[in-house]
Design an enzyme around this catalytic site. Structure first.
Site, PDB file in Angstrom:
ATOM      1  N   ARG A  18       0.812  -1.203   0.000  1.00  0.00           N
ATOM      2  CA  ARG A  18       0.000   0.000   0.000  1.00  0.00           C
ATOM      3  C   ARG A  18       0.856   1.267   0.000  1.00  0.00           C
ATOM      4  O   ARG A  18       0.332   2.370   0.016  1.00  0.00           O
ATOM      5  CB  ARG A  18      -0.851   0.003   1.260  1.00  0.00           C
ATOM      6  CG  ARG A  18      -2.326  -0.125   0.977  1.00  0.00           C
ATOM      7  CD  ARG A  18      -2.960  -0.156   2.311  1.00  0.00           C
ATOM      8  NE  ARG A  18      -4.335   0.103   2.340  1.00  0.00           N
ATOM      9  CZ  ARG A  18      -5.266  -0.843   2.398  1.00  0.00           C
ATOM     10  NH1 ARG A  18      -4.960  -2.103   2.290  1.00  0.00           N
ATOM     11  NH2 ARG A  18      -6.512  -0.506   2.565  1.00  0.00           N
ATOM     12  N   ARG A  73     -10.062   7.622   4.391  1.00  0.00           N
ATOM     13  CA  ARG A  73      -9.338   6.498   3.748  1.00  0.00           C
ATOM     14  C   ARG A  73      -9.065   6.811   2.278  1.00  0.00           C
ATOM     15  O   ARG A  73      -8.011   6.435   1.749  1.00  0.00           O
ATOM     16  CB  ARG A  73     -10.163   5.208   3.880  1.00  0.00           C
ATOM     17  CG  ARG A  73     -10.091   4.607   5.271  1.00  0.00           C
ATOM     18  CD  ARG A  73     -11.228   3.652   5.558  1.00  0.00           C
ATOM     19  NE  ARG A  73     -11.246   2.479   4.717  1.00  0.00           N
ATOM     20  CZ  ARG A  73     -12.317   1.703   4.560  1.00  0.00           C
ATOM     21  NH1 ARG A  73     -13.449   1.986   5.193  1.00  0.00           N
ATOM     22  NH2 ARG A  73     -12.256   0.645   3.799  1.00  0.00           N
ATOM     23  N   ARG A 125     -18.281  -2.772   9.492  1.00  0.00           N
ATOM     24  CA  ARG A 125     -16.935  -2.436   9.977  1.00  0.00           C
ATOM     25  C   ARG A 125     -16.909  -1.028  10.581  1.00  0.00           C
ATOM     26  O   ARG A 125     -17.571  -0.117  10.085  1.00  0.00           O
ATOM     27  CB  ARG A 125     -15.941  -2.493   8.798  1.00  0.00           C
ATOM     28  CG  ARG A 125     -15.373  -3.872   8.586  1.00  0.00           C
ATOM     29  CD  ARG A 125     -14.578  -4.030   7.322  1.00  0.00           C
ATOM     30  NE  ARG A 125     -13.591  -2.995   7.038  1.00  0.00           N
ATOM     31  CZ  ARG A 125     -12.773  -3.032   5.982  1.00  0.00           C
ATOM     32  NH1 ARG A 125     -12.823  -4.040   5.130  1.00  0.00           N
ATOM     33  NH2 ARG A 125     -11.907  -2.070   5.773  1.00  0.00           N
TER      34      ARG A 125
END
Ligand code: AP5
Length: 208
Positions: A88, A166, A155
């Site tokens: 990532r 995010r 979640r």
């Protein structure tokens, strides 16, 4: 067929959905750093305690923690693997490149507003990590996983505020990996909007 595969793309683009299909149908070993971290959080391990604060904020867990967690696994991966959520960052991609030569990085391309809709309506299985959507991919019985019968949950990082954070974190840290793998002749991009089976077919083509 290419067998050393990375799934790239922003949160909610369908990495987990497609990884599940690829794993089930092609028998590829799937490794999801997100699933591994969530399991550590559930078990309240030292790694889980450390990771939780970053995950809840929608931030990345530090490179040294992730690379430490993945190092042995990457080494043991051998000839065939499907990585979902790793690497990532460029630092993580360099660490991976020292252990294995990746065949292809599949970039699943989806626009932001669609991602927000997908993630805020996602429901996940805590046991087998299958993913569903309140409208696009409903389980056969409301709130219950088709595969293992567990109660689905939302979640903690799938609230709109955290999802938008995010997406920013993705743009800053992970988006540069598209160029990273393009420069190395390893990038394939598929459009991640539309029928899940159609996207699976496009990915399968890119693995030939
Ligand atoms: P992680 O679990 O990896 O989350 P993510 O990358 O944000 O990806 P998601 O799981 O949210 O989405 P996805 O692309 O898998 O989409 P899905 O298939 O579920 O990471 C979580 C956290 O862990 C990170 O924020 C970070 O803190 C930490 N972390 C993990 N790896 C790390 C690393 N390497 N380094 C540092 N930190 C790390 O689909 C989403 C929804 O859309 C579902 O409801 C699905 O049913 C639906 N859907 C799928 N396809 C379609 C379609 N074609 N049309 C309509 N709906 C669709």
């Amino acid at each position: 067929m290419k067998t050393k595969i990375i799934l790239l793309g922003p949160p909610g683009c369908g990495k987990g959905t497609q990884a599940e299909l690829l794993g089930d149908r092609l028998g590829l070993v799937r490794l999801s750093t997100g699933d591994m971290l969530r399991e550590a959080v559930r078990k309240d391990t030292p790694l889980g305690k450390e990771a939780k604060k970053y995950m809840d904020a929608g931030a990345l867990v530090p490179n040294d923690v992730i690379i430490g967690m993945m190092k042995e696994k990457i080494h043991d991966l051998g000839g065939a693997f499907l990585l979902d959520g790793f690497p990532r960052t460029v630092e993580q991609a360099d660490a991976l490149g020292k252990e294995v030569d990746v065949d292809v990085a599949i970039n699943i391309d989806v626009e932001d507003e669609e991602l927000v809709k997908r993630l805020t309506n996602r429901r996940s299985c805590p046991e087998c990590n299958s993913v569903y959507h309140l409208a696009n991919k409903q389980p056969k019985v409301v709130g219950i996983c088709d595969k293992c019968g567990c109660q689905l949950y939302q979640r903690d990082d799938d609230t709109e505020k955290t999802v938008r954070n995010r997406l920013e974190v993705y743009r800053e840290n992970t988006y540069p990996l598209i160029e990273y793998y393009r420069e190395r002749g390893r990038l394939a991009t598929v459009k991640g909007v539309g029928d899940i089976e159609y996207i699976y077919t496009q990915i399968s083509e890119a693995l030939k």
